[in-house]
Design a protein around this motif. Structure first.
Motif, PDB file in Angstrom:
ATOM      1  N   ASN A  93      -1.283  31.386 -21.404  1.00 29.12           N
ATOM      2  CA  ASN A  93      -0.885  31.495 -20.000  1.00 29.12           C
ATOM      3  C   ASN A  93      -0.173  30.220 -19.550  1.00 29.12           C
ATOM      4  N   LEU A  94       0.161  30.182 -18.263  1.00 33.90           N
ATOM      5  CA  LEU A  94       0.913  29.040 -17.717  1.00 33.90           C
ATOM      6  C   LEU A  94       0.158  27.719 -17.897  1.00 33.90           C
ATOM      7  N   ASP A  95      -1.153  27.759 -17.746  1.00 37.49           N
ATOM      8  CA  ASP A  95      -1.953  26.538 -17.914  1.00 37.49           C
ATOM      9  C   ASP A  95      -1.898  26.031 -19.351  1.00 37.49           C
ATOM     10  N   ASP A  96      -2.027  26.962 -20.314  1.00 41.30           N
ATOM     11  CA  ASP A  96      -1.985  26.569 -21.733  1.00 41.30           C
ATOM     12  C   ASP A  96      -0.660  25.881 -22.052  1.00 41.30           C
ATOM     13  N   GLU A  97       0.424  26.490 -21.550  1.00 44.11           N
ATOM     14  CA  GLU A  97       1.751  25.953 -21.848  1.00 44.11           C
ATOM     15  C   GLU A  97       1.929  24.564 -21.210  1.00 44.11           C
ATOM     16  N   CYS A  98       1.471  24.418 -19.959  1.00 45.29           N
ATOM     17  CA  CYS A  98       1.559  23.112 -19.284  1.00 45.29           C
ATOM     18  C   CYS A  98       0.831  22.049 -20.094  1.00 45.29           C
ATOM     19  N   GLN A  99      -0.354  22.412 -20.579  1.00 51.50           N
ATOM     20  CA  GLN A  99      -1.135  21.450 -21.370  1.00 51.50           C
ATOM     21  C   GLN A  99      -0.362  21.041 -22.614  1.00 51.50           C
ATOM     22  N   SER A 100       0.223  22.023 -23.307  1.00 52.61           N
ATOM     23  CA  SER A 100       0.971  21.709 -24.534  1.00 52.61           C
ATOM     24  C   SER A 100       2.154  20.807 -24.228  1.00 52.61           C
ATOM     25  N   ILE A 101       2.877  21.113 -23.140  1.00 54.40           N
ATOM     26  CA  ILE A 101       4.048  20.300 -22.767  1.00 54.40           C
ATOM     27  C   ILE A 101       3.627  18.848 -22.533  1.00 54.40           C
ATOM     28  N   MET A 102       2.553  18.670 -21.749  1.00 57.65           N
ATOM     29  CA  MET A 102       2.109  17.309 -21.425  1.00 57.65           C
ATOM     30  C   MET A 102       1.545  16.588 -22.649  1.00 57.65           C
ATOM     31  N   MET A 103       0.809  17.325 -23.490  1.00 51.37           N
ATOM     32  CA  MET A 103       0.270  16.699 -24.711  1.00 51.37           C
ATOM     33  C   MET A 103       1.412  16.178 -25.577  1.00 51.37           C
ATOM     34  N   ASN A 104       2.452  16.983 -25.746  1.00 51.95           N
ATOM     35  CA  ASN A 104       3.584  16.578 -26.580  1.00 51.95           C
ATOM     36  C   ASN A 104       4.324  15.393 -25.965  1.00 51.95           C
ATOM     37  N   GLN A 105       4.408  15.416 -24.628  1.00 55.11           N
ATOM     38  CA  GLN A 105       5.068  14.325 -23.916  1.00 55.11           C
ATOM     39  C   GLN A 105       4.277  13.025 -24.128  1.00 55.11           C
ATOM     40  N   PHE A 106       2.969  13.091 -23.932  1.00 53.38           N
ATOM     41  CA  PHE A 106       2.119  11.899 -24.052  1.00 53.38           C
ATOM     42  C   PHE A 106       2.095  11.361 -25.482  1.00 53.38           C
ATOM     43  N   LYS A 107       2.301  12.277 -26.441  1.00 53.18           N
ATOM     44  CA  LYS A 107       2.243  11.849 -27.848  1.00 53.18           C
ATOM     45  C   LYS A 107       3.635  11.695 -28.449  1.00 53.18           C
ATOM     46  N   ASN A 108       4.658  11.725 -27.589  1.00 50.92           N
ATOM     47  CA  ASN A 108       6.045  11.584 -28.038  1.00 50.92           C
ATOM     48  C   ASN A 108       6.368  12.560 -29.175  1.00 50.92           C
ATOM     49  N   ASN A 109       6.038  13.817 -28.954  1.00 52.49           N
ATOM     50  CA  ASN A 109       6.298  14.821 -29.986  1.00 52.49           C
ATOM     51  C   ASN A 109       7.174  15.945 -29.405  1.00 52.49           C
ATOM     52  N   MET A 110       8.440  15.591 -29.164  1.00 53.66           N
ATOM     53  CA  MET A 110       9.342  16.560 -28.536  1.00 53.66           C
ATOM     54  C   MET A 110       9.718  17.688 -29.489  1.00 53.66           C
ATOM     55  N   GLN A 111       9.601  17.405 -30.774  1.00 54.68           N
ATOM     56  CA  GLN A 111       9.893  18.444 -31.761  1.00 54.68           C
ATOM     57  C   GLN A 111       8.912  19.614 -31.597  1.00 54.68           C
ATOM     58  N   ALA A 112       7.644  19.261 -31.301  1.00 52.14           N
ATOM     59  CA  ALA A 112       6.640  20.315 -31.077  1.00 52.14           C
ATOM     60  C   ALA A 112       6.959  21.074 -29.792  1.00 52.14           C
ATOM     61  N   SER A 113       7.446  20.374 -28.759  1.00 52.27           N
ATOM     62  CA  SER A 113       7.805  21.049 -27.510  1.00 52.27           C
ATOM     63  C   SER A 113       8.967  22.006 -27.717  1.00 52.27           C
ATOM     64  N   ALA A 114       9.869  21.671 -28.644  1.00 52.58           N
ATOM     65  CA  ALA A 114      11.019  22.550 -28.924  1.00 52.58           C
ATOM     66  C   ALA A 114      10.560  23.897 -29.473  1.00 52.58           C
ATOM     67  N   ARG A 115       9.346  23.935 -30.025  1.00 53.07           N
ATOM     68  CA  ARG A 115       8.825  25.199 -30.564  1.00 53.07           C
ATOM     69  C   ARG A 115       8.045  25.986 -29.514  1.00 53.07           C
ATOM     70  N   LEU A 116       7.914  25.429 -28.291  1.00 53.22           N
ATOM     71  CA  LEU A 116       7.193  26.146 -27.224  1.00 53.22           C
ATOM     72  C   LEU A 116       8.127  27.148 -26.536  1.00 53.22           C
ATOM     73  N   GLY A 117       7.701  27.636 -25.370  1.00 51.75           N
ATOM     74  CA  GLY A 117       8.511  28.610 -24.628  1.00 51.75           C
ATOM     75  C   GLY A 117       7.918  30.001 -24.736  1.00 51.75           C
ATOM     76  N   PRO A 118       8.428  30.946 -23.922  1.00 46.26           N
ATOM     77  CA  PRO A 118       7.852  32.300 -23.893  1.00 46.26           C
ATOM     78  C   PRO A 118       8.056  33.091 -25.184  1.00 46.26           C
ATOM     79  N   ILE A 119       9.051  32.674 -25.991  1.00 48.71           N
ATOM     80  CA  ILE A 119       9.265  33.343 -27.281  1.00 48.71           C
ATOM     81  C   ILE A 119       9.639  32.287 -28.304  1.00 48.71           C
ATOM     82  N   SER A 120       9.042  32.354 -29.477  1.00 50.21           N
ATOM     83  CA  SER A 120       9.372  31.358 -30.508  1.00 50.21           C
ATOM     84  C   SER A 120       9.329  31.988 -31.899  1.00 50.21           C
ATOM     85  N   GLY A 121       9.904  31.251 -32.839  1.00 51.76           N
ATOM     86  CA  GLY A 121       9.952  31.757 -34.217  1.00 51.76           C
ATOM     87  C   GLY A 121      10.987  32.859 -34.399  1.00 51.76           C
ATOM     88  N   VAL A 122      12.033  32.842 -33.539  1.00 44.57           N
ATOM     89  CA  VAL A 122      13.018  33.923 -33.622  1.00 44.57           C
ATOM     90  C   VAL A 122      14.216  33.525 -34.477  1.00 44.57           C
TER      91      VAL A 122
END
Lengths: 68, 309
Positions: free
Chosen positions: B163-192
Motif C-alpha cells: 500500500n501507500l505506506d509500504d511504498e513511502c517506507q521503501s522510498i525513505m529507506m532507500n533515500q536514507f541509505k543512498n540506494n537509488m538503484q533500489a528506488s528505481a525498481r519501485l513504483g506501481p508496476i515493476s519487472g516489466v
C-alpha cells in the motif's frame, strides 16, 4: 468517566479515566497512541476521532500497521 | 459520489478533504480508487492470469478480494493466490489458516509453498545460523520463491498488497541509505522487461493508505484478528514507519506528498538505472545482478554454517 478499552496490539484490556464529554481523540492522546496507526470501534462499529465517548462503552482499538 | 444520510450517521472514515463516508460508500470509494490505479498505471491487460501474493493479513486479503471481484466482472482475467509459509512460529500458522479459509470460501485456487520444503529449513531455524536480520532473509527468500513459482505456474502478473505506506517506507529507506538503484525498481508496476525469468509485479493498492486498507478489510469482514509478525520490531523499516506516522499526524498529507513527488521522478530513475544487460545466477539460473543471486548467497551461508556446527 471510566472506560474499558481493549488494545489488540498489546492484547490487553485497560481501564482509562477521562474527563466527561471526552472524544476518541482524547482517549488516544491519553493512551499515547498515534491515531494514524489505529481504528477505533465501539460495539463493533468503527468510530471517528471526534466521536464523543460515553461511560464504559466496550471500546476496541485495532492496530492497522503491518509488515516487516 | 452521491451520498445519503447514512454517511453522516455512521461514518467509518473522514477523508483528508473532510468528507465523511459510511461503510457502503467507503467500500465503493476504495474499490473505485483501486480500479483507477489499475487503469492509470496500466497494471492489468485485457487478458491475464494474475496470482496474488497472499499472506493472510489485511492488505493481501483486501487485494485478493478486489481482484476476485474484477475477475468475476471480466472472465478473461483469471485470479489465483500464492502463499509462502516461511516458518515463523506463533504467527504464520494463524495467517495461513485465514488465507486458506478465505480462498475456500471464495473458491479461489491457493498455491502453497514453504521455506522448509523448498530450502530445507524454516525461517526460524535459518535465523539461528545466519548473522542477518530476519526481515532481510525472509524478504529475499520470499521474493525469490514468489517470482520463481509464479513463473513456473505460468502467471502473467504477480500482484502484491503493498500500500501507500509500504511504498513511502521503501522510498525513505532507500533515500536514507543512498540506494537509488533500489528506488528505481519501485513504483506501481515493476519487472516489466521482456525477460522470461521475471513475472511483472503489480501493486493495485499503491494509492491506498494502510489505514484505509484496514478499514476496508475490517468493515468488509475480511479478517477479525490482529496478527503481527514477531520479527517486525527488529527492523529498520519499523523505525521509518514510526517516523512517517509521527510526521503524518503532525503534517497530514506527508505520505501522499512523498508518493506524488516520487512518481514524478520515477521515469528518470528507471531510465537512469536501466538494467545493464541481464545476468543470471550461476547456481540456480534465476535473475541476478551479480554472479550469484541473493537467495543462493544466503542458502550457501546456511550450508557452510551447518558444516561448521
Amino acid at each position: 468517566m471510566k472506560l474499558n478499552v481493549f488494545y489488540d496490539r498489546e492484547n490487553t484490556e485497560k481501564t482509562i479515566e477521562l474527563a466527561d464529554n471526552s472524544s476518541v481523540k482524547d482517549l488516544l492522546k491519553k493512551m499515547k497512541i498515534n491515531p494514524v496507526t489505529v481504528i477505533v470501534g465501539i460495539k463493533d462499529q468503527i468510530v471517528l476521532e471526534d466521536e464523543k465517548l460515553k461511560d464504559k462503552g466496550n471500546i476496541k482499538i485495532i492496530s492497522v500497521i503491518s509488515g516487516g | 459520489m452521491k451520498k445519503n444520510n447514512c454517511c453522516s450517521k455512521n461514518p467509518v472514515i473522514k477523508l483528508p478533504a473532510g468528507e465523511r463516508l459510511c461503510k457502503s460508500h467507503f467500500t465503493k470509494y476504495f474499490e473505485g480508487k483501486v480500479f483507477r490505479t489499475i487503469r492509470q498505471f496500466n497494471l492489468i491487460g485485457k487478458k491475464e492470469r494474475i496470482v496474488a501474493a497472499l499472506s493472510g493479513g489485511k492488505d493481501s486479503l483486501t487485494l485478493l478480494h478486489i481482484l476476485n471481484k474484477l475477475s468475476k466482472q471480466n472472465p478473461r482475467i483469471k485470479v489465483e493466490a500464492i502463499t509462502i509459509d516461511e516458518g515463523i512460529k506463533g504467527y504464520r500458522e494463524k495467517t495461513l489458516k485465514t488465507a486458506k479459509k478465505f480462498c475456500k470460501k471464495n473458491k479461489i485456487k491457493l498455491n502453497l509453498f514453504s521455506f522448509k520444503k523448498e530450502f530445507g529449513l524454516k525461517l526460524d531455524n535459518m535465523i539461528d545460523v545466519l548473522n542477518e536480520k530476519p526481515c532481510t532473509v525472509c524478504g529475499i527468500l520470499r521474493r525469490y520463491l514468489l517470482n520463481k513459482k509464479s513463473k513456473e505456474l505460468g502467471f502473467t502478473k504477480l500482484a502484491t498488497g503493498h500500500n501507500l505506506d509500504d511504498e513511502c517506507q521503501s522510498i525513505m529507506m532507500n533515500q536514507f541509505k543512498n540506494n537509488m538503484q533500489a528506488s528505481a525498481r519501485l513504483g506501481p508496476i515493476s519487472g516489466v522487461n521482456k525477460n522470461k525469468k521475471f513475472v511483472p509485479r503489480i501493486k493495485p493498492l499503491y494509492l491506498c493508505t494502510e489505514k484505509e486498507t484496514a478499514i476496508y478489510a475490517y468493515s468488509n469482514n475480511l479478517l477479525d484478528n490482529f496478527t503481527e509478525c514477531p520479527n517486525i520490531t527488529e527492523s529498520y523499516r519499523a523505525e521509518i514507519r514510526n517516523m512517517l506516522n509521527d510526521f503524518e499526524q503532525k503534517f497530514p498529507g506527508t505520505k501522499h506528498s512523498i508518493i506524488n513527488s516520487f512518481l514524478q521522478i520515477l521515469p528518470e530513475l528507471k531510465s537512469g538505472f536501466k538494467e545493464q544487460g541481464l545476468n543470471y545466477c550461476n547456481i540456480c539460473q534465476e535473475p541476478a545482478s551479480k554472479g550469484k543471486c541473493n537467495a543462493c548467497r544466503l542458502l550457501d551461508k546456511i550450508k557452510k554454517s551447518k558444516i561448521d556446527v
